[in-house]
Design a protein around this motif. Structure first.
Motif, PDB file in Angstrom:
ATOM      1  N   GLU A 166      12.666 -14.592  -3.854  1.00 19.42           N
ATOM      2  CA  GLU A 166      12.791 -13.369  -4.805  1.00 19.42           C
ATOM      3  C   GLU A 166      11.361 -13.280  -5.520  1.00 19.42           C
ATOM      4  O   GLU A 166      11.205 -14.376  -6.261  1.00 19.42           O
ATOM      5  N   THR A 167      10.996 -12.134  -5.741  1.00 18.39           N
ATOM      6  CA  THR A 167       9.653 -12.058  -6.481  1.00 18.39           C
ATOM      7  C   THR A 167       9.868 -10.687  -7.257  1.00 18.39           C
ATOM      8  O   THR A 167      10.404  -9.400  -6.638  1.00 18.39           O
ATOM      9  N   LYS A 168       9.073 -10.456  -8.252  1.00 16.60           N
ATOM     10  CA  LYS A 168       8.712  -9.249  -8.954  1.00 16.60           C
ATOM     11  C   LYS A 168       7.157  -8.875  -8.448  1.00 16.60           C
ATOM     12  O   LYS A 168       6.545  -9.498  -8.614  1.00 16.60           O
ATOM     13  N   ILE A 169       7.167  -7.637  -8.017  1.00 17.50           N
ATOM     14  CA  ILE A 169       6.071  -6.977  -7.603  1.00 17.50           C
ATOM     15  C   ILE A 169       5.513  -6.167  -8.633  1.00 17.50           C
ATOM     16  O   ILE A 169       5.778  -5.340  -9.266  1.00 17.50           O
ATOM     17  N   SER A 170       4.122  -6.607  -8.623  1.00 19.90           N
ATOM     18  CA  SER A 170       3.086  -5.734  -9.752  1.00 19.90           C
ATOM     19  C   SER A 170       2.056  -5.192  -8.894  1.00 19.90           C
ATOM     20  O   SER A 170       1.327  -5.683  -7.720  1.00 19.90           O
TER      21      SER A 170
ATOM     22  N   ASN B 157      -7.138   0.256  -0.290  1.00 15.03           N
ATOM     23  CA  ASN B 157      -5.861  -0.286   0.301  1.00 15.03           C
ATOM     24  C   ASN B 157      -5.053  -0.807  -0.871  1.00 15.03           C
ATOM     25  O   ASN B 157      -3.589  -0.804  -0.774  1.00 15.03           O
ATOM     26  N   LYS B 158      -5.524  -1.417  -1.816  1.00 15.74           N
ATOM     27  CA  LYS B 158      -4.471  -2.154  -2.965  1.00 15.74           C
ATOM     28  C   LYS B 158      -3.739  -1.206  -3.638  1.00 15.74           C
ATOM     29  O   LYS B 158      -2.924  -1.590  -4.455  1.00 15.74           O
ATOM     30  N   THR B 159      -4.164   0.113  -3.655  1.00 17.75           N
ATOM     31  CA  THR B 159      -3.462   1.040  -4.316  1.00 17.75           C
ATOM     32  C   THR B 159      -2.304   1.572  -3.751  1.00 17.75           C
ATOM     33  O   THR B 159      -1.126   2.185  -4.489  1.00 17.75           O
ATOM     34  N   THR B 160      -1.886   0.948  -2.513  1.00 19.97           N
ATOM     35  CA  THR B 160      -0.676   1.135  -1.855  1.00 19.97           C
ATOM     36  C   THR B 160      -0.245  -0.222  -1.780  1.00 19.97           C
ATOM     37  O   THR B 160      -0.396  -1.144  -1.306  1.00 19.97           O
ATOM     38  N   ILE B 161       1.108  -0.344  -2.558  1.00 23.13           N
ATOM     39  CA  ILE B 161       1.912  -1.467  -2.701  1.00 23.13           C
ATOM     40  C   ILE B 161       2.954  -1.609  -1.872  1.00 23.13           C
ATOM     41  O   ILE B 161       3.949  -0.787  -1.610  1.00 23.13           O
ATOM     42  N   LYS B 162       2.934  -2.540  -1.148  1.00 23.58           N
ATOM     43  CA  LYS B 162       3.886  -3.139   0.400  1.00 23.58           C
ATOM     44  C   LYS B 162       4.774  -4.108  -0.021  1.00 23.58           C
ATOM     45  O   LYS B 162       4.465  -4.903  -0.905  1.00 23.58           O
ATOM     46  N   ALA B 163       5.765  -4.195   0.832  1.00 24.62           N
ATOM     47  CA  ALA B 163       6.804  -5.194   0.902  1.00 24.62           C
ATOM     48  C   ALA B 163       6.384  -6.578   1.325  1.00 24.62           C
ATOM     49  O   ALA B 163       5.665  -6.539   2.241  1.00 24.62           O
TER      50      ALA B 163
ATOM     51  N   LYS C  55      14.368  -1.725 -10.348  1.00 27.59           N
ATOM     52  CA  LYS C  55      13.436  -1.014 -10.520  1.00 27.59           C
ATOM     53  C   LYS C  55      12.716  -1.046 -11.807  1.00 27.59           C
ATOM     54  O   LYS C  55      13.620  -0.492 -12.769  1.00 27.59           O
ATOM     55  N   LEU C  56      11.768  -1.184 -12.226  1.00 30.79           N
ATOM     56  CA  LEU C  56      11.221  -1.606 -13.468  1.00 30.79           C
ATOM     57  C   LEU C  56      10.179  -0.580 -13.880  1.00 30.79           C
ATOM     58  O   LEU C  56       9.642  -0.981 -15.171  1.00 30.79           O
ATOM     59  N   SER C  57       9.991   0.462 -13.285  1.00 31.20           N
ATOM     60  CA  SER C  57       8.893   1.302 -13.490  1.00 31.20           C
ATOM     61  C   SER C  57       9.385   2.792 -12.938  1.00 31.20           C
ATOM     62  O   SER C  57      10.237   2.903 -12.136  1.00 31.20           O
ATOM     63  N   GLU C  58       8.821   3.801 -13.378  1.00 30.52           N
ATOM     64  CA  GLU C  58       9.326   5.373 -12.975  1.00 30.52           C
ATOM     65  C   GLU C  58       7.666   5.916 -12.485  1.00 30.52           C
ATOM     66  O   GLU C  58       6.696   5.313 -12.959  1.00 30.52           O
TER      67      GLU C  58
ATOM     68  N   PHE D 101       1.951   4.191 -16.090  1.00 31.16           N
ATOM     69  CA  PHE D 101       0.835   3.162 -15.826  1.00 31.16           C
ATOM     70  C   PHE D 101       0.875   2.029 -15.189  1.00 31.16           C
ATOM     71  O   PHE D 101       1.669   1.043 -16.097  1.00 31.16           O
ATOM     72  N   ALA D 102       0.510   1.559 -14.168  1.00 35.14           N
ATOM     73  CA  ALA D 102       0.445   0.291 -13.840  1.00 35.14           C
ATOM     74  C   ALA D 102      -0.616  -0.571 -14.069  1.00 35.14           C
ATOM     75  O   ALA D 102      -1.796  -0.340 -14.380  1.00 35.14           O
ATOM     76  N   ALA D 103      -0.312  -1.993 -14.385  1.00 36.33           N
ATOM     77  CA  ALA D 103      -1.598  -2.842 -14.829  1.00 36.33           C
ATOM     78  C   ALA D 103      -1.393  -3.933 -13.978  1.00 36.33           C
ATOM     79  O   ALA D 103      -0.075  -4.261 -13.811  1.00 36.33           O
ATOM     80  N   PRO D 104      -2.445  -4.971 -13.785  1.00 32.14           N
ATOM     81  CA  PRO D 104      -2.069  -6.142 -12.987  1.00 32.14           C
ATOM     82  C   PRO D 104      -1.439  -7.205 -13.736  1.00 32.14           C
ATOM     83  O   PRO D 104      -1.420  -7.309 -15.247  1.00 32.14           O
ATOM     84  N   GLY D 105      -0.297  -7.813 -13.226  1.00 34.48           N
ATOM     85  CA  GLY D 105       0.628  -8.505 -13.937  1.00 34.48           C
ATOM     86  C   GLY D 105       2.010  -7.834 -14.480  1.00 34.48           C
ATOM     87  O   GLY D 105       2.830  -8.562 -15.228  1.00 34.48           O
ATOM     88  N   VAL D 106       2.034  -6.700 -14.501  1.00 39.14           N
ATOM     89  CA  VAL D 106       3.232  -5.864 -15.157  1.00 39.14           C
ATOM     90  C   VAL D 106       4.138  -5.615 -13.965  1.00 39.14           C
ATOM     91  O   VAL D 106       3.926  -4.731 -13.130  1.00 39.14           O
TER      92      VAL D 106
END
Length: 363
Positions: free
Chosen positions: A82-86, A175-181, A190-193, A197-202
């Motif tokens: 189980e992981t939270k993706i940022s 390439n890192k702007t595309t977040i993959k499983a 689902k923690l954002s919409e 604004f996405a930031a590292p670690g969020v």
């Protein structure tokens, strides 16, 4: 006349002194009598428990029963992963392609960040590379004809290498702007919409893998010997008791927890339709090789303490406390190894006001 007046005054003074003594004494006497009367009335109203009166109880006559060789330990199913993706880069979220409950595969695109500025920077560096490549070709021809110094060619070649490194950097950032499983699983949060604004670690999403589960139980010290590493055991989930699962022991705790028991963990393959969910309760089932008949009583009949369990045995109309030895507890029943025999009558209900050697009436 003066003598008569003096005598009367003297008698009046004496009478007052007598009254000062008699009146308080009379009041005290009245209070004492009243308190005594109240005490007698109160005592007459208080229920006086008659220890000789028979107490109504429920009882069972013990018989030899087949000892169920199967025992179980309760535990909880947990996800294998189980992981939270940022995001690794900061930027605006353009698209979220999944929602809570979505089943995802490893490598599947989940979130797309805005990368328009990075693409423009990439185009700029590609133009620079084209110019530097042309310079290198031209300087190579001139250097062979000794028309220029060799250092000019070297500078052009180094500039081209540096530009290519910058291009690779921009490509990696894009390439890192595309977040993959990162693995197969289910989106459990689902923690954002979109537009945020996405930031590292969020954290943006949470993915849980329940195709394989971890099942953990806590076992008393005396039962640790029943478990071996890499050995398979039968498990079931309380919600789907009809489904029998197989789990392999992957960890046996080396340190006791607060309850003086040891954690034991199993790896379990989920059903094909992923019926077993993270957080469900279940049991690991153990079969004992030894079986036979014995005395089994309900746990509710046991009195005393854990160190010295006791039961009330009914003999000749009296309830007598009897020390017993418990060999094993199976759910809400206990197997007795010493202290009781076939045919004994034990109290199973009606323990209010019950004491050793009390007269009892069995319902």
């Amino acid at each position: 006349n003066n003598q008569i007046i003096i005598t009367m005054n003297t008698k009046s003074s004496i009478l007052k002194k007598v009254l000062y003594v008699i009146i308080p004494l009379a009041i005290i006497a009245i209070v004492v009598i009243k308190l005594k009367t109240n005490k007698e009335i109160t005592q007459s109203k208080v229920y006086q428990y008659d220890k000789e009166q028979a107490i109504n109880v429920q009882a069972d006559t013990l018989q030899l029963e087949s000892v169920n060789a199967e025992s179980s330990y309760s535990g909880t199913f947990e996800p294998n992963k189980e992981t939270k993706i940022s995001a690794e880069l900061q930027g605006k979220i353009n698209t979220i392609l999944v929602d809570a409950g979505s089943v995802v595969s490893k490598g599947q695109t989940l979130i797309q960040l805005d990368n328009s500025l990075l693409k423009l920077q990439l185009q700029t560096i590609e133009v620079q590379i084209e110019g530097l490549e042309a310079d290198v070709k031209r300087y190579t021809i001139l250097a062979k004809a000794d028309a220029i110094q060799g250092v000019q060619l070297e500078k052009a070649e180094l500039g081209l290498k540096s530009a290519k490194v910058q291009k690779a950097t921009f490509l990696e950032q894009i390439n890192k702007t595309t977040i993959k499983a990162p693995f197969n699983g289910v989106v459990t949060a689902k923690l954002s919409e979109e537009g945020a604004f996405a930031a590292p670690g969020v954290p943006l999403l949470q993915i849980t893998d329940i195709t394989t589960l971890k099942f953990t139980v806590n076992v008393p010290e005396k039962d640790l010997s029943q478990f071996k590493l890499n050995q398979s055991y039968s498990l079931s989930a309380d919600a789907y008791s009809e489904i029998l699962l197989t789990g392999k022991t992957t960890m046996i705790g080396s340190k006791a927890n607060m309850g003086s028991s040891f954690p034991i963990q199993f790896t379990v393959n989920n059903t094909s339709d992923l019926k077993i969910k993270s957080g469900m309760f279940g049991k690991v089932l153990l079969k004992n090789e030894t079986s036979g008949k014995g005395i089994i009583i309900p746990s509710s009949a046991i009195q005393g303490t854990d160190n010295q369990p006791q039961v009330y045995v009914v003999k000749n109309g009296k309830a007598l406390l009897q020390n017993i030895t418990i060999s094993k507890k199976i759910q809400n029943r206990a197997i007795i190894s010493n202290g009781l025999n076939e045919g004994d009558v034990i109290v199973t209900n009606g323990f209010i006001n019950l004491f050793d050697e009390a007269n009892v009436t069995v319902k």
